[in-house]
Design an enzyme around this catalytic site. Sequence first.
Site, PDB file in Angstrom:
ATOM      1  N   TRP A 102       0.787  -0.968  -0.116  1.00  5.95           N
ATOM      2  CA  TRP A 102       0.032   0.191  -0.057  1.00  5.95           C
ATOM      3  C   TRP A 102       1.016   0.885   0.383  1.00  5.95           C
ATOM      4  O   TRP A 102       0.446   2.338  -0.835  1.00  5.95           O
ATOM      5  CB  TRP A 102      -1.142  -0.084   1.513  1.00  5.95           C
ATOM      6  N   ASP A 172      -2.504   6.469   6.078  1.00  4.48           N
ATOM      7  CA  ASP A 172      -2.947   6.162   5.851  1.00  4.48           C
ATOM      8  C   ASP A 172      -3.985   4.953   6.580  1.00  4.48           C
ATOM      9  O   ASP A 172      -2.886   4.200   7.271  1.00  4.48           O
ATOM     10  CB  ASP A 172      -2.590   5.394   4.379  1.00  4.48           C
ATOM     11  N   LYS A 196     -12.470  -1.890   5.887  1.00  4.12           N
ATOM     12  CA  LYS A 196     -11.856  -2.581   6.339  1.00  4.12           C
ATOM     13  C   LYS A 196     -12.477  -2.794   7.807  1.00  4.12           C
ATOM     14  O   LYS A 196     -13.040  -3.365   8.030  1.00  4.12           O
ATOM     15  CB  LYS A 196     -10.213  -2.198   6.443  1.00  4.12           C
TER      16      LYS A 196
HETATM   17  C1  LIG Z   1      -8.036  -1.178   0.901  1.00  4.46           C
HETATM   18  C2  LIG Z   1      -6.406  -0.549   1.505  1.00  4.46           C
HETATM   19  C3  LIG Z   1      -6.149   0.753   0.725  1.00  4.46           C
HETATM   20  C4  LIG Z   1      -7.161   1.043  -0.888  1.00  4.46           C
HETATM   21  O1  LIG Z   1      -8.928   1.042  -0.761  1.00  4.46           O
HETATM   22  P1  LIG Z   1      -9.614   1.067  -1.527  1.00  4.46           P
HETATM   23  O2  LIG Z   1     -11.057   2.096  -0.849  1.00  4.46           O
HETATM   24  O3  LIG Z   1      -9.152   0.193  -2.217  1.00  4.46           O
HETATM   25  O4  LIG Z   1      -8.908   2.525  -2.429  1.00  4.46           O
HETATM   26  C5  LIG Z   1      -5.648   1.571   0.389  1.00  4.46           C
HETATM   27  N1  LIG Z   1      -4.308   1.642   1.546  1.00  4.46           N
HETATM   28  C6  LIG Z   1      -4.605   0.633   2.552  1.00  4.46           C
HETATM   29  C7  LIG Z   1      -4.206   0.910   3.854  1.00  4.46           C
HETATM   30  C8  LIG Z   1      -6.141  -0.831   2.344  1.00  4.46           C
HETATM   31  O5  LIG Z   1      -5.668  -1.069   3.308  1.00  4.46           O
END
Ligand SMILES: *Cc1c(COP(=O)(O)O)cnc(C)c1O
Length: 360
Positions: A102, A172, A196
Amino acid sequence: MTQIFNFSAGPAVLPKEVLAQARDEMMDWHGSGMSVMEMSHRGKEFMSIAAEAEADLRELLAIPQNYKVLFLQGGAHSQFSMVPMNLLRGKKSADYLDTGIWSKKAIDEASRYCQVNIAGSSKDKNYTYAPNQAALKINKDAAYFHFTSNETIGGVEMFWTPMTGDVPLVCDMSSHILSRPVDVSKYGIIYAGAQKNIGPAGLTIVIVREDLIGETMVGTPTMFDYKVHADNDSMYNTPATYGIYIAGLVFKWLKSKGGLAAMEKTNIEKATLLYDYLDASDFYHSPIAVENRSRMNIPFTLKDASLDEAFLKQAQQNGLLQLKGHKLVGGMRASIYNAMPIEGVQALIAFMKSFAQANA
Ligand SMILES: *Cc1c(COP(=O)(O)O)cnc(C)c1O
């Protein structure tokens, strides 16, 4: 109803109580005669739902007054470009911590807009740990410092916050937000896709310090300007109304469970159960450095990868779903977000034990 445990990394398990309440309110929200899905986002009913969701999130994370809470769309992926477009503010470079798949995606996207300095990386050990503060090379001219506090695919979590001086921290937090308290005041921006640990896919939450917004790159689309969303209470365009409603129910659920400190305690308990079993077993293996083992996403391998398929098939027959690791890393991954009850972890371990015995 079939009893299963869903270990998906996302979209992921939601609290049963929340789903039951959504079901009860599906046709008629609080005597309005409407489903939340049918409401105008500018009507008083939905405005109250959104305001309450924001207030509860502020309370849970103790978000200071000088931060905006934005309910956006486009996923964490959109934030990979929204962050540089809003935060470069005339500067030429940004610092990124490289801890896995990521962060790599965030780096690749930011590289389209500025020079990216890799302020630290764990590539040398195949992203099985995260660098520590002493290893960081912080560039004081960087517009901001970006990191991924939980690498959802690799299963690497950082339990400390980088110190970057005057350089704003951007994080993030998609896959561990609300799993434990965090000190929001240390951050410039926190962002997270909802699917998530918050609610359904389609909602993206951004928490941003007010003084950082309002100076976008030339050519930034209106929809990518944090200030536009902040000035319009996240209703510049039609927001993800149903997602905001479910997230709001999840926030109430978290409050009823005692908030994030209580949630952290349960999450430690759940993760410890599984890691202790992995460490005690010579049939299964966790590749992640002990101090960076994610409490949310737990990858593990079988000593003999040719058994992977049988493991997944039998797990499924036992109601344990979505345990296949990400295609880029292989093996298994158990995602055990807030909504995964401890019984799910216990059921997984019981199955792992009997599978190991049968295949020793
Ligand atoms: C799932 C995830 C993403 C991507 O998320 P989207 O909603 O599909 O754009 C980005 N960063 C992390 C840490 C994630 O777990």
